[in-house]
Scaffold this motif. Structure first.
Motif, PDB file in Angstrom:
ATOM      1  N   LEU A   1      -9.284   7.454  -7.183  1.00 51.86           N
ATOM      2  CA  LEU A   1      -7.788   6.951  -6.767  1.00 51.86           C
ATOM      3  C   LEU A   1      -7.180   6.176  -8.204  1.00 51.86           C
ATOM      4  O   LEU A   1      -7.847   5.728  -8.672  1.00 51.86           O
ATOM      5  CB  LEU A   1      -7.902   6.314  -5.507  1.00 51.86           C
ATOM      6  CG  LEU A   1      -7.941   6.832  -4.214  1.00 51.86           C
ATOM      7  CD1 LEU A   1      -7.114   5.816  -3.218  1.00 51.86           C
ATOM      8  CD2 LEU A   1      -7.447   8.095  -3.951  1.00 51.86           C
TER       9      LEU A   1
ATOM     10  N   TYR B   1       0.683  -1.285   0.200  1.00 47.22           N
ATOM     11  CA  TYR B   1      -0.068   0.033   0.282  1.00 47.22           C
ATOM     12  C   TYR B   1       0.918   1.240   0.086  1.00 47.22           C
ATOM     13  O   TYR B   1       0.641   2.111  -0.967  1.00 47.22           O
ATOM     14  CB  TYR B   1      -0.817  -0.009   1.054  1.00 47.22           C
ATOM     15  CG  TYR B   1      -1.464   1.276   1.387  1.00 47.22           C
ATOM     16  CD1 TYR B   1      -2.316   2.068   0.370  1.00 47.22           C
ATOM     17  CD2 TYR B   1      -1.149   2.249   2.480  1.00 47.22           C
ATOM     18  CE1 TYR B   1      -3.028   3.097   0.559  1.00 47.22           C
ATOM     19  CE2 TYR B   1      -2.053   3.405   2.489  1.00 47.22           C
ATOM     20  CZ  TYR B   1      -2.503   3.911   1.559  1.00 47.22           C
ATOM     21  OH  TYR B   1      -3.056   5.063   1.511  1.00 47.22           O
TER      22      TYR B   1
ATOM     23  N   TYR C   1      -9.845  15.306   2.416  1.00 46.24           N
ATOM     24  CA  TYR C   1     -10.605  14.682   1.476  1.00 46.24           C
ATOM     25  C   TYR C   1     -12.139  15.147   1.584  1.00 46.24           C
ATOM     26  O   TYR C   1     -12.514  15.181   2.644  1.00 46.24           O
ATOM     27  CB  TYR C   1     -10.369  13.321   1.673  1.00 46.24           C
ATOM     28  CG  TYR C   1      -9.356  12.522   0.854  1.00 46.24           C
ATOM     29  CD1 TYR C   1      -9.101  13.149  -0.817  1.00 46.24           C
ATOM     30  CD2 TYR C   1      -8.393  11.875   1.276  1.00 46.24           C
ATOM     31  CE1 TYR C   1      -8.024  12.570  -1.403  1.00 46.24           C
ATOM     32  CE2 TYR C   1      -7.328  11.339   0.659  1.00 46.24           C
ATOM     33  CZ  TYR C   1      -7.119  11.813  -0.579  1.00 46.24           C
ATOM     34  OH  TYR C   1      -5.748  11.253  -1.386  1.00 46.24           O
TER      35      TYR C   1
ATOM     36  N   ILE D   1     -11.568   2.262   0.423  1.00 46.33           N
ATOM     37  CA  ILE D   1     -12.127   3.156   1.572  1.00 46.33           C
ATOM     38  C   ILE D   1     -12.297   4.562   1.060  1.00 46.33           C
ATOM     39  O   ILE D   1     -12.558   5.422   1.806  1.00 46.33           O
ATOM     40  CB  ILE D   1     -11.203   3.354   2.645  1.00 46.33           C
ATOM     41  CG1 ILE D   1      -9.805   3.511   2.331  1.00 46.33           C
ATOM     42  CG2 ILE D   1     -11.252   1.920   3.464  1.00 46.33           C
ATOM     43  CD1 ILE D   1      -9.118   3.772   3.738  1.00 46.33           C
ATOM     44  N   SER D   2     -12.214   4.860  -0.282  1.00 47.22           N
ATOM     45  CA  SER D   2     -11.961   5.989  -0.767  1.00 47.22           C
ATOM     46  C   SER D   2     -13.598   6.578  -1.470  1.00 47.22           C
ATOM     47  O   SER D   2     -13.753   7.738  -1.997  1.00 47.22           O
ATOM     48  CB  SER D   2     -10.921   6.172  -1.907  1.00 47.22           C
ATOM     49  OG  SER D   2     -11.189   5.442  -2.981  1.00 47.22           O
TER      50      SER D   2
ATOM     51  N   ARG E   1       1.040   8.624  -7.223  1.00 44.47           N
ATOM     52  CA  ARG E   1       0.040   7.458  -6.892  1.00 44.47           C
ATOM     53  C   ARG E   1      -1.208   7.921  -7.767  1.00 44.47           C
ATOM     54  O   ARG E   1      -2.190   7.185  -7.870  1.00 44.47           O
ATOM     55  CB  ARG E   1      -0.414   7.671  -5.634  1.00 44.47           C
ATOM     56  CG  ARG E   1       0.711   6.802  -4.616  1.00 44.47           C
ATOM     57  CD  ARG E   1       0.705   7.516  -3.279  1.00 44.47           C
ATOM     58  NE  ARG E   1      -0.333   6.760  -2.495  1.00 44.47           N
ATOM     59  CZ  ARG E   1      -0.017   5.488  -1.725  1.00 44.47           C
ATOM     60  NH1 ARG E   1       1.124   4.726  -2.165  1.00 44.47           N
ATOM     61  NH2 ARG E   1      -1.126   4.710  -1.162  1.00 44.47           N
TER      62      ARG E   1
ATOM     63  N   LEU F   1      -7.671  10.435   6.194  1.00 45.65           N
ATOM     64  CA  LEU F   1      -7.551   9.021   6.377  1.00 45.65           C
ATOM     65  C   LEU F   1      -6.500   8.369   7.228  1.00 45.65           C
ATOM     66  O   LEU F   1      -5.938   7.358   7.222  1.00 45.65           O
ATOM     67  CB  LEU F   1      -7.724   8.514   5.084  1.00 45.65           C
ATOM     68  CG  LEU F   1      -8.847   8.776   4.222  1.00 45.65           C
ATOM     69  CD1 LEU F   1      -8.870   8.512   2.686  1.00 45.65           C
ATOM     70  CD2 LEU F   1     -10.113   7.781   4.632  1.00 45.65           C
TER      71      LEU F   1
ATOM     72  N   ILE G   1     -15.170  10.088  -1.050  1.00 37.48           N
ATOM     73  CA  ILE G   1     -14.645  11.400  -1.743  1.00 37.48           C
ATOM     74  C   ILE G   1     -15.326  11.990  -2.918  1.00 37.48           C
ATOM     75  O   ILE G   1     -15.840  10.857  -3.818  1.00 37.48           O
ATOM     76  CB  ILE G   1     -13.012  11.186  -2.362  1.00 37.48           C
ATOM     77  CG1 ILE G   1     -12.267  10.416  -1.139  1.00 37.48           C
ATOM     78  CG2 ILE G   1     -12.500  12.075  -3.071  1.00 37.48           C
ATOM     79  CD1 ILE G   1     -10.872  10.123  -1.491  1.00 37.48           C
TER      80      ILE G   1
ATOM     81  N   HIS H   1       0.769  13.639  -5.763  1.00 31.97           N
ATOM     82  CA  HIS H   1       0.390  12.667  -4.933  1.00 31.97           C
ATOM     83  C   HIS H   1       1.541  11.455  -4.873  1.00 31.97           C
ATOM     84  O   HIS H   1       0.904  10.394  -4.845  1.00 31.97           O
ATOM     85  CB  HIS H   1      -0.941  12.103  -5.545  1.00 31.97           C
ATOM     86  CG  HIS H   1      -1.800  11.689  -4.469  1.00 31.97           C
ATOM     87  ND1 HIS H   1      -3.022  12.340  -4.163  1.00 31.97           N
ATOM     88  CD2 HIS H   1      -1.840  10.662  -3.535  1.00 31.97           C
ATOM     89  CE1 HIS H   1      -3.535  11.744  -3.051  1.00 31.97           C
ATOM     90  NE2 HIS H   1      -3.095  10.423  -2.802  1.00 31.97           N
TER      91      HIS H   1
ATOM     92  N   ALA I   1      -6.825   1.336  -0.436  1.00 33.76           N
ATOM     93  CA  ALA I   1      -6.878   2.638  -0.394  1.00 33.76           C
ATOM     94  C   ALA I   1      -8.338   2.759  -1.181  1.00 33.76           C
ATOM     95  O   ALA I   1      -9.094   3.479  -0.797  1.00 33.76           O
ATOM     96  CB  ALA I   1      -5.967   3.413  -1.221  1.00 33.76           C
TER      97      ALA I   1
HETATM   98  O1  173 Z   1      -2.550   7.988  -1.838  1.00 30.59           O
HETATM   99  C1  173 Z   1      -3.282   7.423  -1.146  1.00 30.59           C
HETATM  100  O2  173 Z   1      -3.408   6.159  -0.969  1.00 30.59           O
HETATM  101  C2  173 Z   1      -4.618   8.321  -0.456  1.00 30.59           C
HETATM  102  O3  173 Z   1      -4.582   9.390  -0.671  1.00 30.59           O
HETATM  103  C3  173 Z   1      -5.977   7.581  -0.278  1.00 30.59           C
HETATM  104  C4  173 Z   1      -7.056   8.052  -0.669  1.00 30.59           C
HETATM  105  C5  173 Z   1      -8.400   7.419  -0.103  1.00 30.59           C
HETATM  106  C6  173 Z   1      -7.991   6.236   0.999  1.00 30.59           C
HETATM  107  C7  173 Z   1      -6.839   5.965   1.334  1.00 30.59           C
HETATM  108  C8  173 Z   1      -5.838   6.448   0.921  1.00 30.59           C
END
Ligand code: 173
Length: 505
Positions: free
Chosen positions: A278, A139, A246, A315-316, A369, A223, A319, A366, A312
């Motif tokens: 993401l 991760y 976020y 759980i995003s 990423r 997060l 956003i 970022h 990631a």
């Molecule tokens: O870069 C990441 O991993 C990040 O920004 C993120 C975004 C959402 C959930 C977990 C990490």
């Protein structure tokens, strides 16, 4: 399966392990029993991961991914079934896997901290890379697609060369500064990285405590594994902190969060603007795939299971991809904190940000990423500085320009500052420091950077950061993406992407 017992006010005693299916799914988190049957399909991380712990203690899997109160806040109170009665719990003998045993042995064999000479050392193949659980390493280290940009972030610094000055009495040199009006012992802040407990049981608190001792500013991630208030409570009374945001689809949640942060004294709001979705980080995605297969028995025929998501992405989903320039006045209306847009890459957007009245921008991709083959923040700084110069003073005391991505050395930082950056963010560097050595690792990282600043400033002929000028660097090759020197420390840490593997029958 384990024979946990629980009781409620009505003294009905039951065996939790009887509730281990999709039809009735109970789990234990932090010694409390929850009925998550109806929540299964609402869980942002999917039902599958919960079902893996159905009828069982899920604390270990829950902890790194969720702030402590997440389950309490998201489940209605009638689903809170009660405490596990410790006297009735049959202790489950935790089976330590061979891999975990090996990892523990490696942790015990870490080199002593005084053998750590630079920020690469924390992550190299003898330390973070091997002592972190595979999921955590995947991760943290992953970047999007072909991971071109994460490597470019390092390479860009090596296309900038110094033009040092001599004979300037550099007996005393000073690399302290202010960032958004806050004192900082380094021209560096700790950039936000999510899910700190994947790599160390104290998570982000390692950063908070070390930063408090050494006058460094931490940007608290939305997060984080630790809750916002846990982090704030671990800070010194006057310790400045920033918040990375976020933006939630539900703006009332964001408003409450931002205003709570301001009330607790946070000194700057960094809104992430480069992640409406993401990036696909294949190391992370592959790890999830392998991990799930290993424990897939319960869930074999589950519908709606997405095998292609890393931790990631799972759980995003909160956003908001609709975030736009139109939202900036709303943010201005809900907080007096300086607002900084994190993830700007072009002069066009830098000018829009200036015109929108925010207090700064972070030139960031970022950590490689998000959009792969996007350029480095350092390279973008050249064009953006040129554009901003046409619109007011440069550097502009009311509009900070930060850079992050790939920074491992004070010399990297000095290059960005010479080109006009206000300060520089380091995320992974400090993350790996605490994953491998906890708070002491972060303190060591600050010390190493301090020593590097001292030496480099002397050798450059700058007694303080004001004496760093664009003439001290030759950035003429920065925008020509050719022929960079080998970076052995980084290259030997860098883990190549893996291809798909045929599974043994
Ligand atoms: O870069 C990441 O991993 C990040 O920004 C993120 C975004 C959402 C959930 C977990 C990490």
């Amino acid at each position: 399966s384990p024979d946990f017992c629980w009781y409620t006010d009505t003294c009905i005693t039951q065996t939790i392990s009887e509730h281990a299916s999709r039809d009735s799914c109970w789990i234990i988190v932090h010694g409390k029993v929850y009925d998550v049957t109806e929540f299964l399909d609402e869980h942002p991380g999917g039902s599958k991961i919960i079902l893996k712990y159905a009828g069982n203690d899920a604390t270990e899997a829950y902890e790194p991914i969720h702030p402590p109160n997440a389950i309490i806040d998201n489940l209605s109170s009638e689903k809170h079934l009660g405490d596990v009665d410790p006297s009735t719990v049959t202790k489950v003998v935790k089976v330590t896997s061979e891999a975990e045993k090996k990892r523990q042995a490696l942790i015990a064999k870490r080199p002593p901290l005084d053998e750590i000479l630079n920020l690469h050392d924390f992550e190299n193949k003898a330390i973070a890379k091997v002592i972190l659980p595979d999921t955590a390493w995947a991760y943290y280290s992953s970047a999007s697609d072909d991971e071109i940009t994460i490597r470019e972030n390092r390479a860009a610094y090596q296309r900038v060369w110094f033009r040092p000055r001599i004979l300037r009495d550099v007996t005393v040199v000073d690399w302290s500064t202010t960032i958004l009006g806050q004192k900082s012992s380094l021209p560096v802040y700790i950039s936000a990285t999510a899910l700190g407990k994947l790599g160390h049981p104290d998570g982000e608190l390692n950063l908070t405590r070390a930063a408090g001792k050494h006058g460094v500013i931490q940007m608290v991630p939305t997060l984080a594994s630790c809750s916002f208030d846990e982090i704030l409570d671990a800070a010194q009374p006057d310790q400045p902190l920033f918040l990375q945001l976020y933006v939630n689809r539900d703006r009332s949640i964001t408003k409450r969060y931002v205003q709570h942060a301001e009330a607790r004294g946070v000194k700057g709001l960094f809104i992430t603007v480069d992640a409406p979705q993401l990036g696909r980080r294949e190391k992370d995605m592959r790890m999830k795939f392998v991990g799930d297969d290993a424990g897939a028995k319960v869930q074999e025929n589950m519908s709606g299971v997405r095998k292609d998501e890393g931790v990631a992405r799972a759980i995003s989903s909160f956003i908001d991809p609709s975030l736009s320039w139109k939202d900036i006045p709303w943010f201005r209306g809900i907080t007096k904190m300086p607002i900084i847009l994190k993830g700007v890459s072009t002069p066009e957007d830098a000018i829009l940000a200036l015109e929108a009245g925010v207090q700064g921008i972070v030139l960031s991709n970022h950590g490689g990423r998000q959009l792969d083959t996007s350029r480095s923040g350092l390279e973008n700084l050249i064009e953006i500085a040129a554009a901003l110069k046409t619109r007011g003073p440069w550097p502009n005391p009311n509009f900070s320009v930060f850079v992050d991505g790939g920074v491992r050395r004070a010399s990297d930082v000095l290059k960005a500052l010479a080109l006009g950056a206000s300060a520089v963010g380091i995320g992974r560097g400090f993350l790996y420091a605490f994953c491998s050595y906890g708070e002491a690792g972060v303190e060591k990282a600050f010390k190493i950077l301090g020593e590097e600043f001292e030496m480099n400033l002397r050798l450059l002929g700058a007694r303080n950061l004001n004496e760093l000028v664009p003439e001290m660097v030759d950035a003429s090759a920065l925008q020509a993406h050719v022929s960079t020197p080998k970076d052995n420390l980084f290259d030997s840490t860098y883990q190549p992407l893996r291809l798909a593997e045929i599974k043994a029958a």
